[in-house]
Design an enzyme around this catalytic site. Structure first.
Site, PDB file in Angstrom:
ATOM      1  CB  CYS A 222      -0.903  -0.002   1.230  1.00 52.05           C
ATOM      2  SG  CYS A 222      -2.035   1.398   1.310  1.00 52.05           S
ATOM      3  N   GLY A 262      -3.018  -4.894   8.146  1.00 55.19           N
ATOM      4  CA  GLY A 262      -1.919  -4.214   7.482  1.00 55.19           C
ATOM      5  C   GLY A 262      -0.682  -4.057   8.348  1.00 55.19           C
ATOM      6  NE  ARG A 314       5.169  -6.361 -10.335  1.00 53.03           N
ATOM      7  CZ  ARG A 314       5.698  -6.571 -11.526  1.00 53.03           C
ATOM      8  NH1 ARG A 314       5.101  -7.363 -12.385  1.00 53.03           N
ATOM      9  NH2 ARG A 314       6.806  -5.959 -11.885  1.00 53.03           N
ATOM     10  CD  GLU A 373      18.673  -4.524  23.686  1.00 54.63           C
ATOM     11  OE1 GLU A 373      19.204  -3.923  24.631  1.00 54.63           O
ATOM     12  OE2 GLU A 373      17.504  -4.980  23.746  1.00 54.63           O
TER      13      GLU A 373
END
Length: 387
Positions: A222, A262, A314, A373
């Site tokens: 997105c 998402g 894409r 870390e």
């Protein structure tokens, strides 16, 4: 905590998934006795994972296989599956085109109209093969094809847009979707998204949503955040919307699941979303890597083919194994992208959470260095978490 952005504006700090960590308590649980199940619209699922309604992720056979594996897949009714009798040549062209020609090709391929007969056919095919027929459409398509979707026997209907609200101001004379009426009269549980705030999530629940999708712009394919500049990082968005869910349950006695949608790539990402208050997650790129996925090793967003303002791209995700390996294992990779159910149950056990509700109560801390870390060698050699 409010931060002074300038003389005329204070802002709130928001946190992404990568900025938080989950804290073990004084109890552990054997992963074998943890319960990862959840319910959406009266449908029980063992795995709290929904495969995104994207053309590179879910087709008819994938929806059926996801059902068999204990998860859920959503078919995009405005994608190539409902524009072409045989979408395979179209998918082959999408996979083969070069980067510069990709968006024009998508706009060409998606200019074909969505066909009501194919909507009915795809839903019937999923059900005939024993799958759960969960389907998705934008509010505009819901107005146009809602009757056909319900008559075809869909089990769940997802109404999805980049941003959805219960109050939409449209052009004069143009019909707009009344979400409350849709939820009341549709005859099929309606899941609505996407949103990122407490207030909108509460409004959607009061309108009758069977579930609420949370997330604007964090998806791997997105580009909405870059194109539109909108969104709230997922950890904060999920926590705010989960608060709305809990307050709405107190208000109404009805429990409405929250689905984080998402920005979720690994098992650890899923576990963090659950700890922030999600009941399940919707993921695209991790499922697009399955051998059964229709994307041929590629993944692209729902708004990518927009004829006026594409908001997706894409990406090449490759193929790493079967859907069963990705969801249930055994994992052949060490980066948390396979055996996602094992990731969830092992994390739950380590945190002392027997159920998803317990998982939603574990301690969360802000930890920007969690993923870096001590990982110098992994990053230098591009291994494990340094890939």
């Amino acid at each position: 905590m409010n931060i002074q952005l300038g003389r005329s504006r204070t802002v709130r700090r928001a946190y992404g998934i990568d900025e938080i960590a989950l804290v073990p308590g004084g109890r552990t649980v054997d992963p074998a006795v943890t319960d990862s199940s959840w319910t959406l619209g009266g449908i029980d699922r063992e795995i709290p994972i929904i495969a995104s309604a994207m053309d590179g992720v879910v087709d008819v056979d994938m929806a059926v296989e996801l059902t068999r594996q204990g998860a859920l897949g959503v078919l995009n009714l405005e994608g190539v599956q409902c524009r072409y009798d045989d979408p395979n040549p179209v998918l082959d062209r999408i996979a083969a085109v070069g980067k510069d020609a990709f968006v024009p090709l998508m706009q060409e391929l998606y200019s074909q109209p969505v066909r009501e007969d194919l909507i009915r056919q795809r839903i019937a095919e999923i059900k005939a093969k024993g799958g759960i027929a969960a389907v998705s459409a934008t509010p505009v398509a819901a107005l146009k094809f809602g009757k056909a979707i319900a008559e075809a026997g869909a089990d769940l209907f997802f109404v999805q847009a980049t941003v959805v609200s219960t109050e939409h101001i449209g052009p004069e004379g143009q019909e707009t979707l009344d979400l409350a009426t849709l939820c009341r009269d549709f005859g099929v549980p309606v899941v609505i998204g996407n949103c990122v705030t407490y207030e909108v999530a509460l409004q959607l629940m009061r309108a009758g949503a069977a579930g609420v999708m949370v997330g604007i712009g964090p998806g791997a394919a997105c580009t909405s955040r870059g194109v539109l500049g909108i969104g709230i990082p997922q950890a904060t968005a999920v926590a705010d919307c989960a608060a709305a869910r809990d307050d709405y349950q107190t208000e109404s006695g009805r429990y409405v699941p929250i689905v984080a949608d998402g920005g979720i790539v690994t098992g650890g990402d899923i576990c963090k979303c659950l700890a922030c208050g999600a009941d399940a997650v919707m993921i695209g790129s991790p499922i697009a890597r399955a051998a059964e996925a229709p994307g041929r090793g590629f993944h692209w967003g729902m708004a990518t083919p927009s004829p006026v303002l594409p908001r997706g791209t894409r990406i090449k995700v490759g193929t790493t194994g079967s859907l069963e390996k990705i969801l249930r294992g055994p994992a052949g990779l060490d980066d948390g992208t396979q055996n996602l159910l094992g990731c969830i149950r092992t994390s739950m056990g380590t945190l002392g959470a027997r159920t998803i509700k317990d998982m939603q109560q574990v301690e969360v801390v802000v930890a920007p260095s969690l993923l870096t870390e001590g990982k110098v060698y992994q990053k230098a050699q591009q291994l494990g978490m340094g890939k």
